[in-house]
Design an enzyme around this catalytic site. Structure first.
Site, PDB file in Angstrom:
ATOM      1  N   ARG A   1     -10.597  10.245 -11.826  1.00 26.08           N
ATOM      2  CA  ARG A   1     -10.018  10.272 -10.484  1.00 26.08           C
ATOM      3  C   ARG A   1      -9.510   8.901 -10.037  1.00 26.08           C
ATOM      4  NH1 ARG A   1     -13.344  11.046  -6.561  1.00 26.08           N
ATOM      5  NH2 ARG A   1     -15.334  10.815  -7.653  1.00 26.08           N
ATOM      6  N   LYS A   2      -9.591   7.897 -10.912  1.00 25.54           N
ATOM      7  CA  LYS A   2      -9.200   6.537 -10.569  1.00 25.54           C
ATOM      8  C   LYS A   2      -7.808   6.195 -11.119  1.00 25.54           C
ATOM      9  CE  LYS A   2     -13.930   4.707 -10.448  1.00 25.54           C
ATOM     10  NZ  LYS A   2     -14.850   3.678 -10.993  1.00 25.54           N
TER      11      LYS A   2
ATOM     12  N   ASP B   1       0.825  -1.206   0.000  1.00 26.22           N
ATOM     13  CA  ASP B   1       0.000   0.000   0.000  1.00 26.22           C
ATOM     14  C   ASP B   1       0.863   1.261   0.000  1.00 26.22           C
ATOM     15  OD1 ASP B   1      -2.581   1.307   0.146  1.00 26.22           O
ATOM     16  OD2 ASP B   1      -2.143   1.752   2.232  1.00 26.22           O
TER      17      ASP B   1
END
Length: 221
Positions: free
Chosen positions: A187-188, A142
């Site tokens: 926005r992805k 992450d």
């Protein structure tokens, strides 16, 4: 006063993007963390706990940085900007004693939209006996992918993460986390990642992630 301002300018100039800091997350007003000494320390530089493999990888990527194609991303214990309501907050991956948790350095290639993390896993990351905890692996996936997207497009939030754990990672070992942005849709941000041994012969994990930039027209609360 002048000394304080100069220190803050040095912080900003060391960050990815220099003075062109990406958009801040929506929410309360932000401020610089009060402890300049802690804020200024870059934890992604070699320290006595780093083993030979981690130092070698670090030197190899620093060599790649010389022509400007790659850049090292600094890493701090405290966020450069902290919310007023969270003055004691610190970054999870930098909250361990030296050599006990995550020892790592991040390198980014703008042209390839790619980030590499060289990681040494300390004893406080243990899951099953002698191996790194799956949650610690997910944390570094992450962090690495999020850093890649952040440098490319600014503040984002993790929306989805899918991980295939192929083999367990032994404690104290050094691994290389590779990630690259595959696609951007509004926005992805879609990104893929893998974790391999230093010699590239062993695949430990593979992952795909989706990050989303917050809608500026909506509140984060």
């Amino acid at each position: 006063m002048l000394r304080s301002c100069a220190a803050r300018l040095r912080i900003l100039s060391a960050l990815p993007g220099g003075a062109h800091w990406p958009a801040s997350p929506p929410g309360p007003a932000l401020r610089l963390f009060s402890s300049e000494k802690d804020t200024l320390r870059d934890y992604s530089l070699p320290n006595p706990s780093w083993n030979k493999d981690l130092r070698l990888l670090f030197d190899q990527f620093m060599k790649k940085c010389e022509d400007g194609s790659w850049k090292r991303l600094p890493s701090y214990r405290y966020s450069i900007f902290e919310k007023e309501r969270e003055p004691k907050a610190q970054n999870f991956t930098r909250s361990f004693e030296e050599g006990m948790g995550f020892e790592y350095a991040l390198f980014h290639n703008d042209a390839e939209k790619r980030t590499v993390c060289v990681l040494q896993a300390g004893p406080h990351l243990q899951g099953n006996h002698g191996y790194v905890h799956g949650g610690a692996i997910a944390t570094m996936i992450d962090l690495t992918t999020g850093s890649c997207v952040f440098v490319t497009g600014g503040f984002v939030m993790t929306a989805n993460m899918n991980i295939d754990f192929r083999r367990p990672i032994p404690l104290y070992s050094v691994v290389v986390i590779n990630c690259q942005i595959d696609k951007i849709e509004g926005r992805k941000y879609f990104i893929s990642c893998d974790i391999r041994s230093v010699d590239n012969k062993t695949l430990y994990s593979e992952a795909t992630l989706l990050f989303v930039k917050p809608d500026p027209n909506k509140s984060s609360k």
